[in-house]
Design a protein around this motif. Structure first.
Motif, mmCIF file in Angstrom:
data_model
loop_
_atom_site.group_PDB
_atom_site.id
_atom_site.type_symbol
_atom_site.label_atom_id
_atom_site.label_comp_id
_atom_site.label_asym_id
_atom_site.label_seq_id
_atom_site.Cartn_x
_atom_site.Cartn_y
_atom_site.Cartn_z
ATOM 1 N N ASP A 77 0.831 -1.205 0.000
ATOM 2 C CA ASP A 77 0.000 0.000 0.000
ATOM 3 C C ASP A 77 0.864 1.253 0.000
ATOM 4 O O ASP A 77 0.611 2.212 -0.758
ATOM 5 N N HIS A 161 -1.948 -4.920 -5.900
ATOM 6 C CA HIS A 161 -2.810 -4.526 -4.781
ATOM 7 C C HIS A 161 -3.952 -5.511 -4.599
ATOM 8 O O HIS A 161 -4.322 -5.863 -3.464
ATOM 9 N N GLY A 165 -2.720 -6.086 -1.263
ATOM 10 C CA GLY A 165 -2.938 -4.820 -0.580
ATOM 11 C C GLY A 165 -3.869 -4.956 0.607
ATOM 12 O O GLY A 165 -4.601 -5.942 0.744
ATOM 13 N N TRP A 169 -7.988 0.818 -2.426
ATOM 14 C CA TRP A 169 -7.248 1.425 -3.528
ATOM 15 C C TRP A 169 -7.426 2.939 -3.560
ATOM 16 O O TRP A 169 -6.470 3.702 -3.725
#
Length: 594
Positions: A77, A161, A165, A169
């Motif tokens: 991230d 991601h 992640g 987002w």
């Protein structure tokens, strides 16, 4: 908060990296193709982090990533947030109009993500040949639509991601949106880069955005907003990376490429829609007490850097600084010779002996190291790893440019090494507003000039790294993760920008860390470059006359120049007190974290 730490005393074994003095040049000066404007060196003392941190090329990017970590985001991230800020504040080096390689460690496995640009489907090996059949001058090839590859950074980051992640987002895109809307202060490095860029002045849109009404670069401290990039990123936050590959933004990219007045490119909206990032198997190499992991082809970074280090370790030990410098040059000649012969997109070129690791086989390295003698070998010829016959012609040396690097560790022990690029300073110089009609936007890469401009050798054989439709150009980017061979613990994340010199920067940093330097000392250490060319370059003012004289006595042609690397390193503190960080003094990067 981090605290500054004092440098450790340098070891005798690090003399190759720390011989300081003045170089007396002889003959006519010849510049190496530096990918960066050399700015003022900023002395840095290094950082100590207790839990987590981000090393990045601009303070705003490092802080954006660090804040994501504080909010519970993981290393991936933080790297995404930092990279999107760099797209705004360091547009000369990377952005959403370019490509990237990413290595991530989730505590269990290393994942290698390939977001390298691809050639449009209509591209042929004659991409950069003029009407006379000769390669175009490099500046002409760069500042054109021909040079623009299909960008891959956003789709790669999004794919990584989705897999690993933690935070949403949209949260990761927000820092770049806010800075684009509110503005950021133009730094000295950005000001100098704008002033030196012919590409920006050649493009009316870029010229109007990055220069004032009198045609001068915006001064240091000027608050620069980017409404067009903010608008594109707002859509990316809500709709994802597809925004760049379909619809009005994609149409605007294609228009900029195909409507270039002097050198229109062949990119289509279908090329953009069809781009896919790839998850590859990382190449992990045992070296000394470490297991060093890097990207496989189309990157040549890991293979060439580990070749250099393996060749040097195959030679008898020496503490003579001039001899160490001589061996460094000779090892580089051998590594770059193999790189020019074999390295290219693996979808188009088979590895020698059926495995890229054949280039690092101990028997092969010992055989090649035996070619390093008391005097220079001159231009090296490629070897035959695995006994392979040479099917291709070696690629002639040609300049490579830009890039940026981000290293991250989080409190859970995850790590990222992300190297990202648009190739030359400001890429192709083509600024795309994404169809918004607002000032600003994002710059398009010139990554296709990483293909061989001359696609065949003198004997007519094809060059492995020639341009072909759908192919990914060879890269020198070398994001690197280092582990302890005994217990598998993550020890370091590192990398650097620098075009073809990235291989030297990463190999030198690994050697410095292995021989006892702190991350900051390894980033500070002076550079010595050779690309299997007759001339080698020493960093200006950093090498003693004894070393220079010793190199010349061994037949080396050497010359000084500015060598603005951008090394970023995070290393586990050997005392067990968290992490040590280093940021290259030749640029404005920092480490931020807790």
């Amino acid at each position: 908060m981090h605290r500054l730490i004092r440098p450790r005393t340098r070891t005798v074994a690090a003399l190759l990296l720390s011989a300081v003095g003045l170089l007396a040049c002889q003959g006519t000066p010849q510049r190496w193709a530096t990918p960066e404007v050399a700015g003022m060196v900023q002395a840095k003392s290094g950082w100590q982090l207790q839990r987590q941190g981000v090393a990045a090329a601009h303070p705003l990017a490092a802080e954006a990533g660090a804040q994501v970590l504080r909010e519970g985001g993981n290393a991936l991230d933080a790297a995404i947030a930092a990279q999107l800020v760099l797209a705004l504040v360091e547009p000369q080096s990377s952005g959403i109009g370019g490509g990237a390689f990413l290595l991530s460690w989730d505590g269990h496995q290393v994942l290698a993500w390939d977001g390298r640009e691809t050639a449009p489907a209509a591209v042929t090996p004659a991409l950069f040949l003029g009407a006379d059949g000769r390669p175009l001058p490099l500046p002409q090839a760069i500042a054109s639509g021909r040079s623009v590859g299909v960008p891959g950074t956003l789709r790669m980051l999004e794919a990584a991601h989705r897999r690993g992640g933690h935070l949403p987002w949209a949260r990761l895109v927000q820092p770049a949106i806010e800075l684009a809307e509110q503005g950021f202060a133009v730094s000295l490095r950005l000001h100098q880069s704008i002033a030196a860029s012919a590409q920006l002045r050649a493009d009316p849109a870029a010229r109007a955005f990055y220069l004032d009404p009198q045609g001068q670069p915006w001064p240091v401290g000027h608050r620069l907003t980017n409404p067009a990039l903010a608008a594109v990123l707002r859509r990316v936050a809500s709709e994802g990376a597809d925004v760049l590959h379909r619809g009005p933004v994609a149409a605007a990219i294609v228009a900029r490429v195909r409507q270039h007045p002097q050198g229109p490119g062949a990119m289509t909206e279908a090329d953009l829609a069809g781009y896919r990032p790839l998850q590859r198997e990382a190449i992990c190499t045992d070296w000394r007490d470490w297991r060093v992991c890097g990207m496989p082809p189309p990157s040549s970074g890991h293979l060439a850097a580990m070749q250099m280090l393996g060749l040097l370790d195959a030679l008898p030990p020496t503490t003579d600084p001039a001899e160490r410098a001589h061996r460094w040059i000779e090892a580089a000649r051998l590594a770059y010779a193999d790189r020019a012969q074999y390295l290219a997109d693996p979808a188009f070129v088979d590895p020698p002996g059926g495995d890229w690791r054949s280039l690092l086989a101990p028997t092969y390295l010992r055989q090649r190291a035996a070619l390093i003698g008391p005097r220079t070998m001159g231009e090296a010829t490629p070897g035959q790893p695995g006994g392979v016959r040479l099917a291709f012609a070696p690629q002639a040396p040609q300049p490579e440019h830009g890039t940026s690097h981000i290293s991250v560790v989080d409190a859970q022990g995850n790590a990222v090494a992300l190297t990202t690029t648009i190739e030359a300073g400001f890429g192709s110089g083509l600024l795309c507003d994404g169809g918004t009609g607002w000032p600003g936007g994002f710059l398009l890469n010139n990554e296709l000039t990483d293909f061989a401009l001359q696609p065949t050798g003198a004997d007519g054989r094809p060059v492995a790294n020639r341009a072909e439709g759908g192919k990914r150009p060879r890269s020198s980017m070398a994001p690197t993760l280092v582990f302890d061979r005994r217990d598998g613990r993550l020890l370091a994340t590192l990398g650097s920008p620098g075009g073809g010199a990235i291989i030297h920067f990463v190999a030198g940093t690994l050697q410095g860390l292995a021989e006892g330097l702190t991350p900051q000392q390894a980033a500070d250490a002076p550079h010595l470059l050779n690309f299997n060319t007759s001339l080698s370059w020493l960093e200006r003012g950093r090498w003693s006359p004894d070393v220079v004289q010793g190199l010349r006595a061994r037949g080396q042609q050497v010359q000084e120049d500015e060598i603005p690397s951008g090394i970023h390193v995070l290393q586990r503190d050997p005392t067990g007190r968290g992490w040590l960080g280093g940021a290259d003094p030749r640029r404005e990067g920092v480490v931020a974290g807790d």
